[in-house]
Design a protein around this motif. Structure first.
Motif, short mmCIF file in Angstrom:
data_model
loop_
_atom_site.label_atom_id
_atom_site.label_comp_id
_atom_site.label_asym_id
_atom_site.label_seq_id
_atom_site.Cartn_x
_atom_site.Cartn_y
_atom_site.Cartn_z
N UNK A 294 0.85 -1.18 0.00
CA UNK A 294 0.00 0.00 0.00
C UNK A 294 0.89 1.24 0.00
N UNK A 295 0.43 2.29 -0.64
CA UNK A 295 1.15 3.55 -0.64
C UNK A 295 0.13 4.69 -0.65
N UNK A 296 0.37 5.72 0.17
CA UNK A 296 -0.57 6.84 0.28
C UNK A 296 0.19 8.16 0.16
N UNK A 297 -0.38 9.07 -0.60
CA UNK A 297 0.14 10.42 -0.73
C UNK A 297 -0.64 11.32 0.22
N UNK A 298 0.07 11.99 1.11
CA UNK A 298 -0.55 12.82 2.14
C UNK A 298 -0.46 14.27 1.71
N UNK A 299 -1.58 14.85 1.36
CA UNK A 299 -1.62 16.23 0.85
C UNK A 299 -2.24 17.17 1.88
N UNK A 300 -1.68 17.07 3.08
CA UNK A 300 -2.22 17.86 4.18
C UNK A 300 -1.40 19.11 4.45
N UNK A 301 -0.21 19.19 3.87
CA UNK A 301 0.64 20.35 4.09
C UNK A 301 1.14 20.48 5.51
N UNK A 302 1.27 19.36 6.20
CA UNK A 302 1.66 19.39 7.61
C UNK A 302 2.97 18.65 7.87
N UNK A 303 3.76 18.41 6.82
CA UNK A 303 5.09 17.83 7.03
C UNK A 303 5.26 16.41 6.57
N UNK A 304 4.18 15.68 6.33
CA UNK A 304 4.26 14.30 5.84
C UNK A 304 3.75 14.28 4.41
N UNK A 305 4.50 13.66 3.50
CA UNK A 305 4.11 13.65 2.09
C UNK A 305 3.70 12.27 1.59
N UNK A 306 4.16 11.23 2.25
CA UNK A 306 3.86 9.89 1.74
C UNK A 306 4.21 8.84 2.79
N UNK A 307 3.49 7.72 2.76
CA UNK A 307 3.93 6.56 3.52
C UNK A 307 3.58 5.28 2.77
N UNK A 308 4.50 4.31 2.82
CA UNK A 308 4.36 3.03 2.13
C UNK A 308 4.32 1.90 3.14
N UNK A 309 3.58 0.85 2.81
CA UNK A 309 3.39 -0.29 3.70
C UNK A 309 3.48 -1.57 2.90
N UNK A 310 4.01 -2.62 3.51
CA UNK A 310 3.93 -3.95 2.92
C UNK A 310 3.98 -4.99 4.03
N UNK A 311 3.35 -6.12 3.79
CA UNK A 311 3.41 -7.28 4.69
C UNK A 311 3.69 -8.54 3.88
N UNK A 312 4.55 -9.40 4.43
CA UNK A 312 4.81 -10.72 3.85
C UNK A 312 4.63 -11.75 4.95
N UNK A 313 3.67 -12.66 4.82
CA UNK A 313 3.43 -13.63 5.88
C UNK A 313 4.45 -14.77 5.86
N UNK A 314 4.73 -15.29 7.03
CA UNK A 314 5.44 -16.56 7.17
C UNK A 314 4.53 -17.54 7.89
N UNK A 315 3.89 -17.07 8.97
CA UNK A 315 2.86 -17.87 9.63
C UNK A 315 1.58 -17.83 8.80
N UNK A 316 0.71 -18.79 9.03
CA UNK A 316 -0.57 -18.85 8.34
C UNK A 316 -1.68 -19.05 9.37
N UNK A 317 -2.48 -18.00 9.67
CA UNK A 317 -2.42 -16.65 9.09
C UNK A 317 -1.26 -15.85 9.68
N UNK A 318 -0.94 -14.74 9.04
CA UNK A 318 0.13 -13.88 9.51
C UNK A 318 -0.18 -13.39 10.92
N UNK A 319 0.84 -13.36 11.77
CA UNK A 319 0.64 -12.92 13.15
C UNK A 319 0.97 -11.45 13.34
N UNK A 320 1.57 -10.82 12.34
CA UNK A 320 1.80 -9.37 12.37
C UNK A 320 0.51 -8.63 12.04
N UNK A 321 0.49 -7.35 12.40
CA UNK A 321 -0.62 -6.48 11.99
C UNK A 321 -0.10 -5.04 11.97
#
Length: 628
Positions: free
Chosen positions: A186-213
């Motif tokens: 996932x990737x999001x462009x933040x157009x709030x003008x408050x210092x953050x411009x973007x953040x990217x996310x990814x998850x890769x599972x090893x457990x089934x189901x993944x235990x991360x969140x």
């Protein structure tokens, strides 16, 4: 027939002397908190063209008798099982193959050696068609080692998974590996003008189901709570969290649903309280840290202790008890970051061993510097060991072999009720519900706390700061400097390839320049820099004997979080990337953990006020998802 199978298996253990049928990709190690070493060697088939593998992995010959044993076992099983014969004679057969873990793999084939078209899903048919006429490779796990074998027929080895279709033991192609890497990005462009411009996310599972969140939230704060910074019409509180579950997925899922809300509620009360005192100043740093800690501790109390109070009111409601107690019986680390756009302060609250690292450009050298914003909290961290021994005097095994009571590695975590409940409560839960026998070493609980350690950093958006948040699965594979250097490398590649029209180039192109293939990061001055900072070195690099060279890295992804994960799993070494991603649960857990990575970019960007999905760096099935 049984004698033939036994003889074939005995022959399979003899030293090979003919053709090489199987190629070992890299060794498996018996991972019981210890690592084994591997050597480097290469072999090739005599009757095949020589293939040069530029890899840190090595190869092994294997006897032809191994395949004889597989065929002989299949014939014997066919003769003794009439149900199997009936299946073969009709449409398809599903049997376990010798040399593969029977609980993990099975063979799906028709009597003619291929899958009937009617039994294939559209995705399966496409995969089969793409592979027609091409060499197919199979990943085999045997005797704690990986092997790659060429398949002579079109049918892959498959097993129905619980959730998302088929787990394949057939070696993933580079294209399939890329598809798996990008499945949840996932990737999001933040157009709030408050210092953050973007953040990217990814998850890769090893457990089934993944235990991360993970969880992200941007809260527009009303003027009645805090005044907006000069030049803006609003103040934003921005939260990003990664949660590393263990012993199940329920605790991390609970944190995804509720932790930000608990913390935001406490912060809201603290800021309103400061305003009621007729003070023009915001709350003190100590008051803000205390509010975050209250949010953490209150939620953990509700998970671990309030749940017991509820279920003991009616001990016959076992179904309700299962739902209430599940987050208490499993556990999760938590890393929650909080950015206040009015003050430009970035707080990182850590419970457990997830990690946050700041990347900042050194104006003098032109390279990035890596600054850790957290400390790994485990039974092997000196500060945590000292705290636990002081809190539990006279208990020799409060920390044993780097683990709490010799069992749990994180010294701070949500849930993990077996380290927090008294012996009496644990026995009562065992009697009526789903608990287990208390540990022999349990004397003076709680041994584990959810109270976080908080750091505060002044962010400089004008210098292009960024922060990487990740569960320990990433830090087992890469150092802080490698992670920061890889983000710098990725930014540089984006600005060169995308041109001025790119959303990345518009805010990043002025920060980067490099004259060679080295990562644009300042190297640590001390060999044991991680240990000095309370952080563990990447144990997977030791396990895989990875050479510390920047030449092993590659840039292939539009999502920077995916870029980090790809290089953590092997980077330019495509066989290693494909091999690690081919492995399925539970075998995969021995060689890679669940991976959750978030990268936050600070800068001066658009001020249209919205948060939009960055489609070019997001999985196509995400659609428009509001994050505000």
């Amino acid at each position: 027939m049984r004698r033939a199978v036994a003889q074939a298996l005995r022959s399979a253990r003899r030293s090979p002397f003919r053709r090489v049928l199987l190629t070992r990709a890299f060794p498996l190690s018996q991972v019981n908190h210890a690592l084994s070493e591997r050597s480097l060697s290469t072999t090739t088939r005599r009757d095949a063209p020589t293939q040069i593998i530029k890899s840190s992995m090595y190869f092994r010959n294997f006897s032809v008798a191994a395949l004889v044993s597989v065929l002989a076992s299949s014939v014997w099983y066919y003769q003794r099982n009439p149900e199997t014969r009936a299946l073969v004679n009709s449409t398809s057969v599903s049997t376990s193959g010798t040399g593969l873990a029977a609980t993990q793999y099975s063979t799906l084939a028709s009597a003619s050696g291929s899958i009937p078209a009617a039994s294939l899903s559209p995705s399966d048919s496409q995969l089969t068609a793409q592979a027609a006429g091409a060499k197919r490779r199979l990943l085999i796990v045997q005797n704690d080692e990986f092997y790659i074998q060429e398949l002579a027929e079109d049918a892959p080895l498959t097993k129905q998974a619980e959730d998302d279709g088929l787990n394949r033991s057939e070696m993933l192609t580079p294209e399939q590996a890329t598809q798996k890497l990008r499945k949840s990005e996932e990737s999001y462009l933040v157009r709030r003008g408050t210092g953050v411009v973007r953040y990217d996310i990814v998850q890769i599972p090893s457990n089934n189901p993944i235990e991360d969140d993970h969880a992200e939230k941007i809260v527009e704060v009303p003027h009645s709570v805090t005044s907006p910074p000069i030049g803006t019409s609003n103040t934003d509180w921005m939260f990003w969290g990664v949660f590393d579950g263990h012993s199940g997925w329920t605790t991390s899922a609970k944190l995804r649903q509720t932790l930000i809300s608990y913390v935001a509620r406490e912060l809201n009360s603290t800021y309103k309280s400061a305003l009621s005192d007729s003070s023009p100043l915001p709350p003190s740093p100590q008051a803000i840290d205390a509010a975050i800690k209250r949010g953490f501790v209150t939620l953990d109390y509700d998970i671990v202790h309030a749940s017991v109070e509820k279920v003991t009111k009616n001990t016959k409601q076992k179904a309700a008890a299962a739902e209430l107690l599940a987050p208490a019986l499993s556990g999760s680390c938590a890393l929650l970051s909080f950015y206040d756009s009015a003050s430009k302060l970035f707080r990182v609250a850590v419970t457990g061993d997830s990690r946050a690292v700041l990347g900042r450009k050194n104006q003098a050298s032109g390279k990035w510097t890596a600054t850790p914003l957290s400390e790994d909290q485990t039974g092997g961290t000196p500060s945590e060991m000292a705290r636990l021994r002081a809190e539990h005097p006279g208990e020799e095994y409060v920390v044993h072999r780097g683990r709490i009571l010799g069992g749990l590695e994180p010294s701070r975590a949500f849930g993990d009720a077996s380290y927090k409940w008294s012996r009496e409560v644990q026995l009562r839960m065992k009697q009526y519900f789903y608990g287990r026998t208390p540990a022999v070493l349990l004397k003076t609980p709680p041994y584990v706390t959810a109270e976080p350690i908080i750091t505060t950093t002044k962010v400089e958006p004008e210098r292009g700061d960024f922060v990487v948040l990740a569960t320990d699965g990433l830090w087992e594979m890469l150092t802080n400097e490698e992670v920061v250097g890889l983000v710098g490398q990725w930014l540089e590649a984006q600005t060169k390839s995308s041109g001025s029209s790119s959303s990345t180039a518009s805010w990043a192109k002025s920060f980067f320049s490099s004259a060679n293939n080295d990562l644009p990061v300042e190297k640590p001055k001390h060999v044991n820099k991680e240990a000095e900072e309370g952080q563990r070195a990447p144990i997977r690099q030791q396990q895989w004997q990875v050479k510390s060279t920047d030449e092993r890295f590659v840039v292939e992804d539009k999502n920077v979080a995916t870029h980090l994960v790809r290089n953590a799993l092997g980077g330019r070494d495509r066989d290693m990337v494909c091999g690690l991603l081919t492995l399925v649960s539970p075998m995969s857990r021995r060689y890679r953990d669940d991976l959750t990575v978030e990268v936050i970019f600070f800068g001066e960007g658009d001020k249209s006020g919205d948060v939009v999905l960055n489609a070019e760096a997001s999985a196509p099935n995400l659609g428009a998802r509001a994050k505000l």
